[in-house]
Write a protein that holds these residues in place. Structure first.
Motif, PDB file in Angstrom:
ATOM      1  N   ILE A  46      37.940  16.562 -13.545  1.00 52.91           N
ATOM      2  CA  ILE A  46      39.066  17.167 -12.928  1.00 52.91           C
ATOM      3  C   ILE A  46      39.129  16.872 -11.605  1.00 52.91           C
ATOM      4  N   SER A  57      48.541  18.001 -11.802  1.00 53.08           N
ATOM      5  CA  SER A  57      47.563  18.878 -12.504  1.00 53.08           C
ATOM      6  C   SER A  57      46.754  18.298 -13.517  1.00 53.08           C
ATOM      7  N   VAL A  58      45.578  18.808 -13.907  1.00 54.97           N
ATOM      8  CA  VAL A  58      44.411  18.125 -14.769  1.00 54.97           C
ATOM      9  C   VAL A  58      43.908  19.349 -15.456  1.00 54.97           C
ATOM     10  N   GLU A  59      43.889  19.087 -16.890  1.00 57.34           N
ATOM     11  CA  GLU A  59      43.132  20.201 -17.717  1.00 57.34           C
ATOM     12  C   GLU A  59      42.042  19.275 -18.443  1.00 57.34           C
ATOM     13  N   VAL A  60      40.862  19.822 -18.829  1.00 56.81           N
ATOM     14  CA  VAL A  60      39.934  19.187 -19.732  1.00 56.81           C
ATOM     15  C   VAL A  60      39.699  20.298 -20.709  1.00 56.81           C
ATOM     16  N   GLU A  61      39.665  20.003 -22.018  1.00 59.30           N
ATOM     17  CA  GLU A  61      39.520  20.857 -23.174  1.00 59.30           C
ATOM     18  C   GLU A  61      38.128  20.355 -23.686  1.00 59.30           C
ATOM     19  N   HIS A 115      52.320  22.425 -18.598  1.00 59.19           N
ATOM     20  CA  HIS A 115      51.378  23.330 -19.221  1.00 59.19           C
ATOM     21  C   HIS A 115      51.576  24.775 -18.535  1.00 59.19           C
ATOM     22  N   VAL A 120      41.940  15.419 -22.589  1.00 58.31           N
ATOM     23  CA  VAL A 120      42.495  15.696 -20.992  1.00 58.31           C
ATOM     24  C   VAL A 120      43.990  15.863 -21.111  1.00 58.31           C
ATOM     25  N   LYS A 132      32.875  18.553 -16.996  1.00 60.46           N
ATOM     26  CA  LYS A 132      34.239  18.651 -17.048  1.00 60.46           C
ATOM     27  C   LYS A 132      34.577  18.951 -15.334  1.00 60.46           C
ATOM     28  N   GLU A 146      36.489  24.197 -27.727  1.00 60.05           N
ATOM     29  CA  GLU A 146      37.915  24.932 -27.402  1.00 60.05           C
ATOM     30  C   GLU A 146      38.933  24.770 -28.237  1.00 60.05           C
ATOM     31  N   ALA A 174      46.456  28.984 -23.756  1.00 60.32           N
ATOM     32  CA  ALA A 174      47.169  27.962 -23.132  1.00 60.32           C
ATOM     33  C   ALA A 174      47.799  27.145 -24.129  1.00 60.32           C
ATOM     34  N   LYS A 220      50.373  29.029 -19.299  1.00 63.81           N
ATOM     35  CA  LYS A 220      49.381  30.173 -19.923  1.00 63.81           C
ATOM     36  C   LYS A 220      50.100  31.577 -20.343  1.00 63.81           C
TER      37      LYS A 220
END
Length: 171
Positions: free
Chosen positions: A75, A84-88, A138, A102, A71, A92, A154, A140
């Protein structure tokens, strides 16, 4: 005669210094040399990227092999192209094992989307499956109980604005 030898030595030292910098100094390398190094290192690289992105990818190519297929690798590679980058991972969001998605923020064109899919396929684990990718903002939310934080959730935002205010600030 001494002055002529000194001038020749200065000239030779400059040529040697420039040659060594061409090999080891990523911050001053010309773009064509960065492209050559990407081919030599066989690292994830976008030949159409900006020179700053190229420098970062080349600098981080050796340490990136240690996390390749994780992961963090996805990123680390995509953060150069997006804000920004988020990987789930699948666990999750209740998907099958080895599935992931992603989320990126920043400008997304058709060309950049194609690049993103290729980039993810290049650095992901070979058994992993990219379910989807999303773009946008995004944030939180922290949910608090009796004096302690009990969960973090999130959630995606629509557009650049954030909605809602603190109760004390509402008018």
């Amino acid at each position: 005669m001494a002055k002529a030898i000194e001038a020749a030595m200065r000239c030779m030292c400059k040529i040697v210094r420039d040659g060594v910098n061409l090999i080891v100094d990523y911050d001053s390398m010309p773009e064509w040399r960065l492209d050559e190094l990407a081919w030599e290192f066989n690292c994830p690289y976008d030949y159409k990227g900006s020179i700053e992105q190229k420098r970062r990818w080349i600098k981080e190519s050796a340490p990136a092999y240690a996390i390749h297929g994780t992961k963090a690798a996805i990123i680390k590679y995509l953060i150069g192209a997006f804000e920004s980058v988020e990987v789930e991972e699948g666990s999750e969001y209740y998907a099958d094992p080895f599935h992931f998605r992603v989320m990126v923020s920043g400008e997304l064109t058709a060309e950049k989307e194609e690049w993103l899919r290729k980039a993810v396929n290049l650095v992901k684990n070979v058994r992993s499956v990219l379910d989807e990718f999303a773009t946008g903002s995004h944030g939180k939310i922290a949910v608090h109980g009796t004096g302690k934080e009990i969960a973090r959730i999130a959630f995606p935002l629509c557009g650049d604005c954030t909605c809602g205010t603190w109760p004390e600030m509402a008018e």
